[in-house]
Write a protein that holds these residues in place. Structure first.
Motif, mmCIF file in Angstrom:
data_model
loop_
_atom_site.group_PDB
_atom_site.id
_atom_site.type_symbol
_atom_site.label_atom_id
_atom_site.label_comp_id
_atom_site.label_asym_id
_atom_site.label_seq_id
_atom_site.Cartn_x
_atom_site.Cartn_y
_atom_site.Cartn_z
ATOM 1 N N ALA A 33 14.877 -73.221 -33.529
ATOM 2 C CA ALA A 33 14.428 -73.867 -32.298
ATOM 3 C C ALA A 33 15.348 -73.537 -31.132
ATOM 4 N N HIS A 34 16.650 -73.480 -31.392
ATOM 5 C CA HIS A 34 17.600 -73.193 -30.321
ATOM 6 C C HIS A 34 17.331 -71.820 -29.720
ATOM 7 N N THR A 35 17.178 -70.831 -30.563
ATOM 8 C CA THR A 35 16.888 -69.476 -30.083
ATOM 9 C C THR A 35 15.569 -69.435 -29.329
ATOM 10 N N TYR A 36 14.569 -70.091 -29.876
ATOM 11 C CA TYR A 36 13.223 -70.092 -29.294
ATOM 12 C C TYR A 36 13.230 -70.735 -27.906
ATOM 13 N N LEU A 37 13.940 -71.872 -27.775
ATOM 14 C CA LEU A 37 13.975 -72.576 -26.500
ATOM 15 C C LEU A 37 14.782 -71.814 -25.457
ATOM 16 N N VAL A 38 15.909 -71.231 -25.872
ATOM 17 C CA VAL A 38 16.703 -70.432 -24.938
ATOM 18 C C VAL A 38 15.879 -69.260 -24.414
ATOM 19 N N ASN A 39 15.115 -68.624 -25.292
ATOM 20 C CA ASN A 39 14.264 -67.512 -24.868
ATOM 21 C C ASN A 39 13.198 -67.981 -23.883
ATOM 22 N N GLN A 40 12.644 -69.193 -24.104
ATOM 23 C CA GLN A 40 11.652 -69.729 -23.168
ATOM 24 C C GLN A 40 12.273 -69.978 -21.799
ATOM 25 N N LEU A 41 13.474 -70.509 -21.787
ATOM 26 C CA LEU A 41 14.149 -70.743 -20.514
ATOM 27 C C LEU A 41 14.385 -69.430 -19.773
ATOM 28 N N GLN A 42 14.808 -68.410 -20.505
ATOM 29 C CA GLN A 42 15.075 -67.119 -19.872
ATOM 30 C C GLN A 42 13.793 -66.458 -19.383
ATOM 31 N N ALA A 43 12.701 -66.672 -20.117
ATOM 32 C CA ALA A 43 11.413 -66.100 -19.723
ATOM 33 C C ALA A 43 10.687 -66.961 -18.691
ATOM 34 N N ARG A 44 11.278 -68.107 -18.354
ATOM 35 C CA ARG A 44 10.714 -69.047 -17.372
ATOM 36 C C ARG A 44 9.348 -69.561 -17.790
ATOM 37 N N THR A 45 9.163 -69.756 -19.098
ATOM 38 C CA THR A 45 7.894 -70.291 -19.594
ATOM 39 C C THR A 45 8.000 -71.770 -19.935
ATOM 40 N N MET A 46 9.175 -72.363 -19.772
ATOM 41 C CA MET A 46 9.339 -73.797 -19.997
ATOM 42 C C MET A 46 9.079 -74.514 -18.677
ATOM 43 N N GLY A 47 8.100 -75.413 -18.667
ATOM 44 C CA GLY A 47 7.736 -76.101 -17.435
ATOM 45 C C GLY A 47 8.541 -77.373 -17.237
ATOM 46 N N ARG A 48 9.153 -77.509 -16.057
ATOM 47 C CA ARG A 48 9.950 -78.696 -15.750
ATOM 48 C C ARG A 48 9.555 -79.227 -14.380
ATOM 49 N N GLU A 49 9.060 -80.465 -14.363
ATOM 50 C CA GLU A 49 8.640 -81.085 -13.106
ATOM 51 C C GLU A 49 9.477 -82.326 -12.843
ATOM 52 N N TYR A 50 9.979 -82.438 -11.626
ATOM 53 C CA TYR A 50 10.836 -83.552 -11.227
ATOM 54 C C TYR A 50 10.158 -84.375 -10.142
ATOM 55 N N ALA A 51 10.506 -85.646 -10.091
ATOM 56 C CA ALA A 51 10.149 -86.505 -8.964
ATOM 57 C C ALA A 51 11.409 -86.731 -8.148
ATOM 58 N N ALA A 52 11.261 -86.731 -6.826
ATOM 59 C CA ALA A 52 12.401 -86.954 -5.952
ATOM 60 C C ALA A 52 11.945 -87.678 -4.697
ATOM 61 N N VAL A 53 12.865 -88.416 -4.106
ATOM 62 C CA VAL A 53 12.654 -88.956 -2.765
ATOM 63 C C VAL A 53 13.669 -88.275 -1.870
ATOM 64 N N VAL A 54 13.178 -87.629 -0.809
ATOM 65 C CA VAL A 54 14.063 -86.872 0.070
ATOM 66 C C VAL A 54 14.067 -87.473 1.470
ATOM 67 N N VAL A 55 15.090 -87.141 2.215
ATOM 68 C CA VAL A 55 15.240 -87.625 3.580
ATOM 69 C C VAL A 55 14.332 -86.820 4.505
#
Length: 313
Positions: A145-167
């Protein structure tokens, strides 16, 4: 795993190091020497060349690289199986032990919950959240899993969405495509700098207020402080950010409740809300969502109520 075309004719140890950058060259050479790493089912020497399509198999247990203490610290686990642990990290929790934070970290808690993580690089942590950023994280529970996830991060296939409040009241969504590196004069800060590492942040409006905006941000890359630096670079820093936001700004006509909420918000208003990835065993796309924490909800409610009081919402 198979050798891609771009690594064909490279030395075996070099090719594997490129495929598995989370492991040292010395560790990889040890696997080859001990015949724990085979090519097409056969033992090889580190200097032997690989070819496109060669199958590389590893049968090894990774020894812990650091002696981190397991501690009984409560975890908010959203999902777990033999390969993954997905959790909702609270604000205020440091991820890795380091100088000044030798204990009481997420890693200490993970080692207590799953002792086998001592045999995974960095105790299975493949991506970080800042101490005062809350939200969903994934931890690798197996070497596969570690290898698989690191490869996803490098390939930019892991989706990450954040919520923020900005000025500031933003007029619409957009993209910040700007390289990030160490600040040239303040080494504890990051900044948009020429020659920095490529970084792309997409942002979309959830709700605009008189002096603030609730946004969602999606990452194409994962640089240190990326959203915080990028939003500050377009003059919309994250509310409460002690490093990049500057002085407190309260919009004209704000209610006393909003003034107090903004003044008492002591961390960046940033929450990792959704994480999407391909499961290392099934290859299926899976997704998890961490609900907004109470302090974030109270901030948004205070903004809503202040706008309603002015009749602008």
């Amino acid at each position: 795993m198979q050798v891609p075309a771009e690594l064909s004719e490279k030395r075996l140890d070099q090719a594997v190091a490129d495929l598995l950058p989370e492991h040292s060259r010395a560790r990889i050479q040890g696997w080859i020497k001990n015949e724990q790493l085979r090519v097409n089912g056969k033992a090889c020497k580190p200097r032997e060349k690989v070819r496109m399509g060669d199958s590389i198999d590893i049968d090894a247990i990774v020894s812990g690289e650091a002696r981190w203490e397991a501690q009984q610290i409560e975890l908010d686990i959203l999902y777990e199986d033999e390969h993954l642990i997905v959790l909702n990290k609270p604000a205020g929790l440091v991820v890795h032990p380091a100088a000044g934070h030798a204990s009481g970290t997420l890693v200490n808690a993970l080692l207590n919950h799953a002792p086998e993580l001592d045999h995974i690089p960095r105790a299975g942590v493949v991506h970080r959240l800042d101490k005062d950023t809350s939200g969903v994280m994934v931890v690798a529970r197996s070497l596969v899993a570690h290898t698989y996830l690191v490869n996803q991060l490098q390939a930019r296939t892991m989706g990450r969405e954040y919520a923020a409040v900005v000025v500031g009241a933003m007029t619409g969504g957009g993209v910040v495509d700007a390289p990030i590196g160490r600040h040239p004069h303040q080494r504890k800060k990051m900044a948009v700098v020429p020659g920095g590492k490529p970084a792309i942040t997409h942002y979309r409006l959830i709700r605009r207020y008189s002096g603030h905006t609730h946004v969602r941000c999606k990452l194409e890359s994962g640089r240190t402080h990326q959203i915080r630096v990028h939003m500050a670079s377009i003059r919309h820093p994250v509310v409460g950010d002690p490093v990049y936001a500057g002085r407190l700004r309260v919009p004209a006509g704000a209610t006393e409740k909003l003034r107090a909420t903004l003044g008492g918000f002591s961390r960046q208003a940033l929450h990792a809300r959704i994480l999407t990835l391909l499961h290392p065993e099934t290859g299926a796309e899976v997704s998890w969502e961490a609900p907004l924490p109470q302090d974030f909800v109270e901030l948004v409610n205070a903004l809503d109520e202040s706008e309603a009081a002015k009749g602008t919402l």
